[in-house]
Design a protein around this motif. Structure first.
Motif, PDB file in Angstrom:
ATOM      1  N   ALA A 172       0.754  -0.930  -0.104  1.00  0.00           N
ATOM      2  CA  ALA A 172      -0.070   0.268   0.053  1.00  0.00           C
ATOM      3  C   ALA A 172       1.084   1.114  -0.235  1.00  0.00           C
ATOM      4  O   ALA A 172       1.850   1.004   0.241  1.00  0.00           O
ATOM      5  N   SER A 173       0.714   2.345  -0.801  1.00  0.00           N
ATOM      6  CA  SER A 173       1.438   3.859  -0.460  1.00  0.00           C
ATOM      7  C   SER A 173       0.272   4.230   0.406  1.00  0.00           C
ATOM      8  O   SER A 173      -0.435   4.073   0.509  1.00  0.00           O
ATOM      9  N   SER A 174       0.742   5.118   0.199  1.00  0.00           N
ATOM     10  CA  SER A 174       0.539   6.719   1.673  1.00  0.00           C
ATOM     11  C   SER A 174      -0.809   6.943   0.922  1.00  0.00           C
ATOM     12  O   SER A 174      -1.495   6.422  -0.124  1.00  0.00           O
ATOM     13  N   SER A 175      -1.625   6.421   2.010  1.00  0.00           N
ATOM     14  CA  SER A 175      -3.392   7.102   2.471  1.00  0.00           C
ATOM     15  C   SER A 175      -3.523   8.746   2.588  1.00  0.00           C
ATOM     16  O   SER A 175      -4.496   8.095   2.410  1.00  0.00           O
ATOM     17  N   PRO A 185      -8.773   5.378   4.764  1.00  0.00           N
ATOM     18  CA  PRO A 185      -7.946   4.732   5.126  1.00  0.00           C
ATOM     19  C   PRO A 185      -7.739   3.044   4.232  1.00  0.00           C
ATOM     20  O   PRO A 185      -9.114   2.414   4.276  1.00  0.00           O
ATOM     21  N   SER A 186      -6.743   2.903   3.352  1.00  0.00           N
ATOM     22  CA  SER A 186      -6.471   1.568   3.285  1.00  0.00           C
ATOM     23  C   SER A 186      -5.938   0.515   4.226  1.00  0.00           C
ATOM     24  O   SER A 186      -5.530   1.249   5.125  1.00  0.00           O
ATOM     25  N   SER A 187      -5.991  -0.539   3.785  1.00  0.00           N
ATOM     26  CA  SER A 187      -5.030  -1.217   4.437  1.00  0.00           C
ATOM     27  C   SER A 187      -3.660  -1.534   4.743  1.00  0.00           C
ATOM     28  O   SER A 187      -3.045  -1.610   3.382  1.00  0.00           O
ATOM     29  N   ILE A 188      -3.331  -1.818   5.918  1.00  0.00           N
ATOM     30  CA  ILE A 188      -2.001  -2.249   5.957  1.00  0.00           C
ATOM     31  C   ILE A 188      -1.469  -3.002   5.082  1.00  0.00           C
ATOM     32  O   ILE A 188      -1.854  -4.875   6.102  1.00  0.00           O
ATOM     33  N   SER A 197      -2.315   2.012   5.785  1.00  0.00           N
ATOM     34  CA  SER A 197      -1.934   2.082   4.910  1.00  0.00           C
ATOM     35  C   SER A 197       0.203   1.098   5.219  1.00  0.00           C
ATOM     36  O   SER A 197       0.833   2.036   5.931  1.00  0.00           O
TER      37      SER A 197
END
Length: 612
Positions: free
Chosen positions: A332-335, A350-353, A427
């Motif tokens: 994942a890139s920066s959220s 936010p996306s998932s780590i 992320s």
């Protein structure tokens, strides 16, 4: 209902045996109908002999009745026995299935952390039992009703067709009235199960936290909270009783009227000598059988209402735990990104780590080899409400231990949760080199230790070996070495307990003793990396130093979260977290973490203390 029922019967292993046992129950159910029909005709002839004052026929019928009784009773008894055994086996299978789903993928943690469903313990222990017993029992009742209806309808219709017509009108009207009067029972039963479970949970909390409550002198406050929950139980139960009372008025009238209705309809035929006295008894018996069959809703409505509530609660629980899967690991890139419909720089969901476990055979061994890597890891509170950590890049190699410090709320424990896979909001990528220590996994490379260690139900030996339940320590010398590390063996020696002693260790041992025991678990498991969340907070400085020395001597690399200044001396580097600035995106994007040498961290702590 189908989703809850079918998996057991379609199971390749348990289902085959269950289907054979079900076939036996069905066959015995058919047998009970045959016995009932036989007694219907025997009763007719028996009472005809009495009315005709035929002593010889009366004696014959008495013998036939007793013989039929001896042959028929085992059919009823064995039907109930095999049905109960089948319900028990179904409950065992379903409880294991639901419990496995509850524990799989750490769904239990998500259920508790997100308050997704209430009282999962009750749903597993109580609702599963009620579901299996009631589902099987009601299914057999319906089957028996269908067979009875076919068998006795012909008898009743052959006696007097108008009586059969009266039966249909009576049963249809009674069913409609019951549905109208008891329509609120399903919701009330659902609420009653929930309120009873809440009250029971409150009592369990008092038992588990008795010492803390006593120190606070919080018994009055606990009593108020418990009585509030009890009040909710009583309030809902009063509504349930009143609704049941209204329904009972009707069902009681319904039951008592049928005792004279068949005789009232058929008696004129007897008075005109068109039928014998035994036929009146036969018609009453057949009428009652059929009425029971077509009035299941009337007679079973309260049970069905409770069963419906159990289905709703169990179905909701199974859907939640069965559908939960952890987020897929991803780079994942920066959220931080700008929404097209929002102001520039606004925080998006936010996306998932990404969490990746790298097999050890793919990385080099020895000092300097990586154990843990964090690449661009940003943490947010659930729902993206607040920034905790932004863009953290970190590497923990073999032999270089790390201390994580910072003020409360800076995200220290959240960072450990993310590494453990318990926190996915944010992320970035976390790489763990090896696999976590877990039961049944044949050892492991990474061990997590919370601030308050979990005390499993069992002996001190079980505490020592949790969660692997197996010890790599075989040689007496090794065992003695572990015992000297202030672990469970040392605790048992101090207190005069044996390692096989069983007690409520969570309340028996002080927090300091529990933390010493947690270190003993680590020393026995021998992981390559251990992550600890304030795991010496209840220990004195001397014991803290001895335990950290034992970890280093065992060759275990460790990451610690803590506040004590004394912890700095045991670590090679310090990660200092600062609370992210919540006033504006530009500042929140700034780096809120630093990796320092121990002496730099000590100076930073001294400056922070002086500023306060």
């Amino acid at each position: 209902m189908v989703k809850l029922t079918m998996p057991y019967w379609l199971d390749s292993e348990a289902g085959g045996k269950a289907r054979w046992r079900l076939a036996t129950v069905v066959a015995l159910t058919l047998g009970t109908t045959g016995v009932s029909v036989t007694f219907n005709f025997l009763g007719r002839d028996f009472f005809n002999a009495i009315s005709e004052k035929d002593a010889e026929r009366f004696a014959q019928m008495l013998v036939k009745w007793l013989c039929a009784l001896c042959a028929g009773i085992p059919v009823f008894v064995f039907r109930d026995y095999f049905q109960s055994m089948l319900a028990l086996e179904w409950r065992e299978w379903m409880t294991k299935k639901v419990t496995s789903e509850y524990l799989a993928n750490r769904a239990f943690y998500q259920v508790q952390a997100g308050a997704l469903v209430d009282n999962p313990d009750q749903r597993i222990a109580s609702d599963v039992r009620q579901f299996t017993e009631t589902a099987l029992g009601f299914s057999m009742t319906v089957l028996n009703a269908v067979i009875d209806l076919v068998s006795f309808s012909e008898i009743l219709y052959s006696i007097y067709p108008p009586l059969f017509a009266a039966l249909l009108v009576y049963s249809i009207g009674g069913t409609g009235a019951t549905l109208f009067l008891g329509r609120k029972l399903v919701g009330l039963n659902f609420q009653q199960e929930a309120q009873e479970a809440n009250f029971r949970y409150g009592l369990v909390r008092v038992r588990e936290n008795a010492e803390s409550i006593a120190f606070y002198s919080g018994e009055a406050a606990e009593g108020r909270l418990l009585f509030e929950r009890l009040g909710a139980v009583v309030e809902n139960y009063v509504k349930l009783i009143r609704t049941s009372r209204n329904l009972e008025f009707f069902t009681s009238f319904y039951r008592f009227l049928i005792q004279i209705l068949p005789a009232a309809v058929v008696a004129p035929l007897y008075f005109r000598n068109q039928i014998g006295f035994g036929v009146i008894n036969q018609s009453s018996s057949a009428f009652n059988h059929i009425l029971t069959d077509v009035s299941l809703v009337v007679y079973q409505f309260e049970s069905l209402a409770g069963f419906s509530a159990v289905i709703d609660r169990l179905g909701e629980f199974s859907e939640v735990v069965g559908s939960y899967t952890p987020a897929e690991p991803a780079e994942a890139s920066s959220s931080f990104r700008a929404d097209s419909g929002a102001a520039a720089g606004a925080w998006a969901e936010p996306s998932s780590i990404g969490l990746v476990d790298v097999p050890l055979d793919e990385v080099p061994r020895g000092l300097g080899a990586p154990l843990l890597e964090l690449v661009g890891v940003s943490l947010r509170t659930p729902g993206g409400g607040r920034a905790l950590v932004d863009g953290l890049d970190l590497r923990v190699p073999v032999g270089e231990s790390l201390l994580v410090v910072g003020p409360s709320g800076a995200g220290k424990t959240s960072l450990l949760r993310a590494i453990a896979g318990l926190w996915s909001t944010g992320s970035g990528t976390i790489r763990r080199f090896g696999r976590p220590v877990a039961a049944g996994a044949g050892g492991g490379d990474i061990f997590f230790v919370p601030q308050r260690p979990y005390m499993v139900l069992g002996s001190l030996r079980d505490q020592l070996l949790y969660p692997t339940w197996s010890s790599p320590v075989d040689a007496p010398g090794d065992q003695a070495k572990v015992s000297s590390g202030n672990g469970a063996a040392a605790i048992s020696a101090d207190a005069g307990w044996g390692l096989d002693a069983v007690a409520d260790w969570a309340s028996m041992l002080s927090l300091g003793e529990q933390q010493r025991l947690a270190f003993a678990r680590v020393l026995l498991a021998r992981p390559r990396l251990v992550l600890m969340d304030e795991s010496t907070s209840a220990l004195d400085v001397a014991n803290e130093a001895r335990l950290y020395a034992a970890l280093r001597e065992a060759g275990i690399t460790f990451v610690s979260v803590g506040h004590r200044p004394t912890l700095t001396a045991f670590h090679d580097a310090v990660l200092r977290l600062e609370p992210a600035d919540e006033e504006g995106v530009e500042k929140a994007r700034g780096q809120n973490w630093r990796v320092l040498r121990p002496e730099e961290a000590e100076r930073a702590e001294a400056q922070a203390a002086a500023a306060v």
